[in-house]
Write an enzyme that holds these catalytic residues in place. Structure first.
Site, PDB file in Angstrom:
ATOM      1  N   HIS A  94       5.834   5.450  -1.689  1.00 31.66           N
ATOM      2  CA  HIS A  94       6.404   4.075  -2.042  1.00 31.66           C
ATOM      3  C   HIS A  94       5.561   2.909  -1.387  1.00 31.66           C
ATOM      4  O   HIS A  94       4.659   3.220  -0.617  1.00 31.66           O
ATOM      5  CB  HIS A  94       7.808   4.214  -1.201  1.00 31.66           C
ATOM      6  CG  HIS A  94       7.508   4.075   0.442  1.00 31.66           C
ATOM      7  ND1 HIS A  94       7.378   5.232   1.114  1.00 31.66           N
ATOM      8  CD2 HIS A  94       7.673   3.206   1.312  1.00 31.66           C
ATOM      9  CE1 HIS A  94       7.116   4.955   2.651  1.00 31.66           C
ATOM     10  NE2 HIS A  94       7.324   3.641   2.407  1.00 31.66           N
ATOM     11  N   HIS A 140       0.792  -1.391   0.080  1.00 30.31           N
ATOM     12  CA  HIS A 140      -0.058   0.160  -0.024  1.00 30.31           C
ATOM     13  C   HIS A 140       0.901   1.270  -0.041  1.00 30.31           C
ATOM     14  O   HIS A 140       2.032   1.201   0.394  1.00 30.31           O
ATOM     15  CB  HIS A 140      -0.840   0.084   1.219  1.00 30.31           C
ATOM     16  CG  HIS A 140      -0.100   0.119   2.464  1.00 30.31           C
ATOM     17  ND1 HIS A 140       0.268  -1.030   3.123  1.00 30.31           N
ATOM     18  CD2 HIS A 140       0.476   1.073   3.193  1.00 30.31           C
ATOM     19  CE1 HIS A 140       1.087  -0.561   4.336  1.00 30.31           C
ATOM     20  NE2 HIS A 140       1.257   0.491   4.220  1.00 30.31           N
TER      21      HIS A 140
END
Length: 193
Positions: free
Chosen positions: A132, A49
């Site tokens: 990220h 995620h």
């Protein structure tokens, strides 16, 4: 704090998740690293995620207060177009894949999400957004594996995809031995035009 309220907290964050085919593409790219570095603590692919706001440990009732405002935010927003690209590491301990695409839109969305959280009266540490996906963590006795795995991702460019849902996520971190697992408390589709 009595025993009843002690057990009614959850570690919470708000996030976006890549679609399954984009995650599969990255997992294929990671194949050689999975084989070469089996001792690294690899995150489950279903848990990948992009964190927009990390709220920490909250009472379950407080997490529930976020549902309606986040649903309203998602209903008014359009999906964000993103892609995964390259790799890197934090402190030779955490392996990540980078995010590119509509980063301005991603930062605006994160700002709106954080604004909703503040309006709900939830205190949290505001960290700069560094988009990220966390992929793995090294073991204390093996910092070089993360650096080598990151180098192996340097040339990776994933296909573009739409982040179509906003996720309110709870985790079991600190709940005992074993891997961290995440679960959606709730998720909402972006419905804006």
């Amino acid at each position: 704090m009595n025993e009843q309220t002690q057990g009614s907290t959850v570690r919470v964050f708000i996030a976006l998740a890549p679609p399954d085919d984009a995650k599969d593409e990255l997992a294929r790219e990671l194949g050689p690293a999975y084989e070469a570095y089996p001792r690294m603590r690899w995150n489950r692919i279903e848990d990948w995620h992009i964190t927009l706001a990390f709220l920490g440990e909250l009472p379950v009732a407080t997490a529930a207060l976020l549902r309606a405002p986040l649903a309203g935010l998602a209903a008014a927003r359009r999906p964000v177009r993103l892609a995964m690209r390259g790799g890197g590491h934090f402190d030779e301990r955490v392996l990540w894949s980078g995010i590119e695409g509509d980063l301005d839109g991603l930062h605006r969305l994160a700002g709106e999400v954080r604004g909703v959280v503040r309006e709900c009266g939830v205190d949290f540490e505001e960290r700069p957004l560094r988009p990220h996906l966390t992929l793995a963590r090294s073991r204390r006795d093996d910092p070089s594996s993360v650096v080598k795995a990151a180098a192996g991702l340097a040339g990776f460019t994933g296909r573009p995809w739409q982040a179509r849902r906003l996720h309110l996520v709870g985790s079991n971190i600190g709940r005992g031995p074993g891997a961290i697992h995440y679960r959606d408390i709730e998720a909402w589709s972006f419905e804006g035009h």
